[in-house]
Motif scaffolding. Structure first.
Motif, PDB file in Angstrom:
ATOM      1  N   SER A  67      74.306  37.533  65.774  1.00 30.14           N
ATOM      2  CA  SER A  67      72.762  38.293  66.195  1.00 30.14           C
ATOM      3  C   SER A  67      72.666  39.309  65.241  1.00 30.14           C
ATOM      4  O   SER A  67      71.458  39.440  65.215  1.00 30.14           O
ATOM      5  CB  SER A  67      73.451  39.118  67.595  1.00 30.14           C
ATOM      6  OG  SER A  67      73.865  38.171  68.640  1.00 30.14           O
ATOM      7  N   GLN A  68      73.597  39.888  64.417  1.00 26.33           N
ATOM      8  CA  GLN A  68      73.221  40.918  63.498  1.00 26.33           C
ATOM      9  C   GLN A  68      72.227  40.064  62.467  1.00 26.33           C
ATOM     10  O   GLN A  68      71.322  40.693  61.893  1.00 26.33           O
ATOM     11  CB  GLN A  68      74.553  41.390  62.814  1.00 26.33           C
ATOM     12  CG  GLN A  68      75.158  42.468  64.070  1.00 26.33           C
ATOM     13  CD  GLN A  68      76.482  42.823  63.341  1.00 26.33           C
ATOM     14  OE1 GLN A  68      76.951  42.156  62.538  1.00 26.33           O
ATOM     15  NE2 GLN A  68      76.677  43.724  64.095  1.00 26.33           N
ATOM     16  N   VAL A  69      72.629  38.893  62.002  1.00 25.25           N
ATOM     17  CA  VAL A  69      72.004  38.135  61.039  1.00 25.25           C
ATOM     18  C   VAL A  69      70.512  37.764  61.452  1.00 25.25           C
ATOM     19  O   VAL A  69      69.806  37.983  60.777  1.00 25.25           O
ATOM     20  CB  VAL A  69      72.809  36.899  60.438  1.00 25.25           C
ATOM     21  CG1 VAL A  69      71.763  35.916  59.581  1.00 25.25           C
ATOM     22  CG2 VAL A  69      73.863  37.023  59.808  1.00 25.25           C
ATOM     23  N   LEU A  70      70.559  37.349  62.761  1.00 26.88           N
ATOM     24  CA  LEU A  70      69.114  37.021  63.259  1.00 26.88           C
ATOM     25  C   LEU A  70      68.266  38.227  63.382  1.00 26.88           C
ATOM     26  O   LEU A  70      66.978  38.242  63.296  1.00 26.88           O
ATOM     27  CB  LEU A  70      69.174  36.248  64.668  1.00 26.88           C
ATOM     28  CG  LEU A  70      69.801  34.812  64.470  1.00 26.88           C
ATOM     29  CD1 LEU A  70      70.013  34.341  65.905  1.00 26.88           C
ATOM     30  CD2 LEU A  70      68.785  34.122  63.860  1.00 26.88           C
ATOM     31  N   ALA A  71      68.702  39.350  63.785  1.00 27.77           N
ATOM     32  CA  ALA A  71      67.967  40.555  63.959  1.00 27.77           C
ATOM     33  C   ALA A  71      67.593  41.109  62.773  1.00 27.77           C
ATOM     34  O   ALA A  71      66.404  41.459  62.717  1.00 27.77           O
ATOM     35  CB  ALA A  71      69.089  41.735  64.618  1.00 27.77           C
ATOM     36  N   ALA A  72      68.159  40.874  61.621  1.00 30.58           N
ATOM     37  CA  ALA A  72      67.756  41.281  60.154  1.00 30.58           C
ATOM     38  C   ALA A  72      66.918  40.449  59.807  1.00 30.58           C
ATOM     39  O   ALA A  72      65.463  40.822  59.159  1.00 30.58           O
ATOM     40  CB  ALA A  72      68.858  41.072  59.242  1.00 30.58           C
ATOM     41  N   THR A  73      66.913  39.037  59.993  1.00 32.86           N
ATOM     42  CA  THR A  73      65.646  38.051  59.543  1.00 32.86           C
ATOM     43  C   THR A  73      64.664  38.409  60.395  1.00 32.86           C
ATOM     44  O   THR A  73      63.338  38.512  59.936  1.00 32.86           O
ATOM     45  CB  THR A  73      66.407  36.514  59.963  1.00 32.86           C
ATOM     46  OG1 THR A  73      67.508  36.493  59.384  1.00 32.86           O
ATOM     47  CG2 THR A  73      65.058  35.700  59.726  1.00 32.86           C
ATOM     48  N   ASP A  74      64.708  38.815  61.685  1.00 27.77           N
ATOM     49  CA  ASP A  74      63.600  38.999  62.789  1.00 27.77           C
ATOM     50  C   ASP A  74      62.900  40.178  62.158  1.00 27.77           C
ATOM     51  O   ASP A  74      61.584  40.165  62.197  1.00 27.77           O
ATOM     52  CB  ASP A  74      64.132  39.208  63.994  1.00 27.77           C
ATOM     53  CG  ASP A  74      63.153  39.233  65.093  1.00 27.77           C
ATOM     54  OD1 ASP A  74      62.086  38.729  65.197  1.00 27.77           O
ATOM     55  OD2 ASP A  74      63.280  40.007  65.941  1.00 27.77           O
ATOM     56  N   GLU A  75      63.521  41.004  61.729  1.00 23.00           N
ATOM     57  CA  GLU A  75      63.005  42.317  61.143  1.00 23.00           C
ATOM     58  C   GLU A  75      62.095  42.246  60.044  1.00 23.00           C
ATOM     59  O   GLU A  75      61.064  42.843  59.957  1.00 23.00           O
ATOM     60  CB  GLU A  75      64.153  43.676  60.980  1.00 23.00           C
ATOM     61  CG  GLU A  75      63.596  44.850  60.584  1.00 23.00           C
ATOM     62  CD  GLU A  75      64.824  45.910  60.656  1.00 23.00           C
ATOM     63  OE1 GLU A  75      65.019  46.480  59.362  1.00 23.00           O
ATOM     64  OE2 GLU A  75      65.403  45.943  61.326  1.00 23.00           O
ATOM     65  N   LEU A  76      62.742  41.318  58.995  1.00 15.72           N
ATOM     66  CA  LEU A  76      61.818  41.152  57.892  1.00 15.72           C
ATOM     67  C   LEU A  76      60.363  40.234  58.234  1.00 15.72           C
ATOM     68  O   LEU A  76      59.287  40.534  57.561  1.00 15.72           O
ATOM     69  CB  LEU A  76      62.722  40.373  56.808  1.00 15.72           C
ATOM     70  CG  LEU A  76      63.695  41.355  56.207  1.00 15.72           C
ATOM     71  CD1 LEU A  76      64.660  40.437  55.240  1.00 15.72           C
ATOM     72  CD2 LEU A  76      63.212  42.541  55.300  1.00 15.72           C
ATOM     73  N   PHE A  77      60.756  39.317  59.045  1.00 14.75           N
ATOM     74  CA  PHE A  77      60.040  38.311  59.300  1.00 14.75           C
ATOM     75  C   PHE A  77      58.727  39.028  60.246  1.00 14.75           C
ATOM     76  O   PHE A  77      57.528  39.024  59.611  1.00 14.75           O
ATOM     77  CB  PHE A  77      60.434  37.307  60.196  1.00 14.75           C
ATOM     78  CG  PHE A  77      59.266  36.155  60.833  1.00 14.75           C
ATOM     79  CD1 PHE A  77      58.883  35.296  59.844  1.00 14.75           C
ATOM     80  CD2 PHE A  77      58.863  36.226  62.048  1.00 14.75           C
ATOM     81  CE1 PHE A  77      57.927  34.376  60.140  1.00 14.75           C
ATOM     82  CE2 PHE A  77      57.790  35.308  62.288  1.00 14.75           C
ATOM     83  CZ  PHE A  77      57.349  34.419  61.311  1.00 14.75           C
ATOM     84  N   THR A  78      59.170  39.863  61.090  1.00 13.44           N
ATOM     85  CA  THR A  78      58.062  40.545  61.868  1.00 13.44           C
ATOM     86  C   THR A  78      57.393  41.768  61.164  1.00 13.44           C
ATOM     87  O   THR A  78      56.204  42.268  61.410  1.00 13.44           O
ATOM     88  CB  THR A  78      58.371  41.000  63.156  1.00 13.44           C
ATOM     89  OG1 THR A  78      59.537  41.837  63.193  1.00 13.44           O
ATOM     90  CG2 THR A  78      58.778  39.914  64.189  1.00 13.44           C
TER      91      THR A  78
END
Length: 183
Positions: A67-78
């Protein structure tokens, strides 16, 4: 929070941190209650006080890390301004993972464990679905054709890239191909 409740939370967090370390080091099936307790600095009975089984603590640790990895990826992407910049951000967010690092191994071990554990599979499927939904919403805002399908391909590509990195070198044209996908 009362001192005993705070201590209990600290012990629980130590168990989760130890599990997240042990999964990539030993493999999912080689983490026993005793090994986990030793790493966390507690007795084996404490593991079962906080979690109903070793599988529960491993699943909680893995899903939290994922979840933490996906949240970091999501934050950069969006945060990206264009779909092409979003692809660049998504790829940049996984640059630190070479396929043999602890987080890559944790993902791989967890995916394998999920093939034999329906509850774990459902939890990971929820993470993936939620991530795809956020990417779909972002792609929709940026008027990318077929945003849901594009989000699914991007998410699967990132997963595949991470799995393949330990086996074969990355194609230099990958960024170009993925950018073309979101144009």
């Amino acid at each position: 929070m009362a001192p005993t409740a705070q201590h209990g939370q600290e012990v629980r967090q130590r168990l989760l941190a130890a599990a997240a370390e042990l999964i990539p080091e030993r493999g999912w099936t080689a983490v026993s209650t005793r090994v986990l307790a030793d790493r966390a600095g507690v007795t084996p009975s404490v593991v079962h006080y906080h979690f109903s089984s070793i599988q529960d603590v491993l699943a909680e640790a893995a899903v939290t890390a994922m979840s933490q990895v996906l949240a970091a990826t999501d934050e950069l992407f969006t945060a990206a301004i264009t779909p092409e910049a979003g692809v660049d951000a998504m790829l940049a967010s996984v640059e630190q993972y070479d396929g043999t690092d602890p987080m890559s191994l944790l993902f791989t071990e967890t995916y394998l464990a999920a093939t034999r554990d329906e509850q774990l599979r459902e939890r990971i499927a929820t993470l993936v679905t939620d991530f795809r939904t956020r990417v779909t919403d972002w792609l929709t805002i940026h008027q990318v054709a077929e945003p849901a399908a594009t989000a699914a391909v991007l998410a699967a590509t990132i997963d595949g890239l991470l799995l393949h990195r330990s086996l074969v070198p990355e194609s230099p044209a990958l960024t170009t191909v993925l950018r073309r996908l979101v144009r």
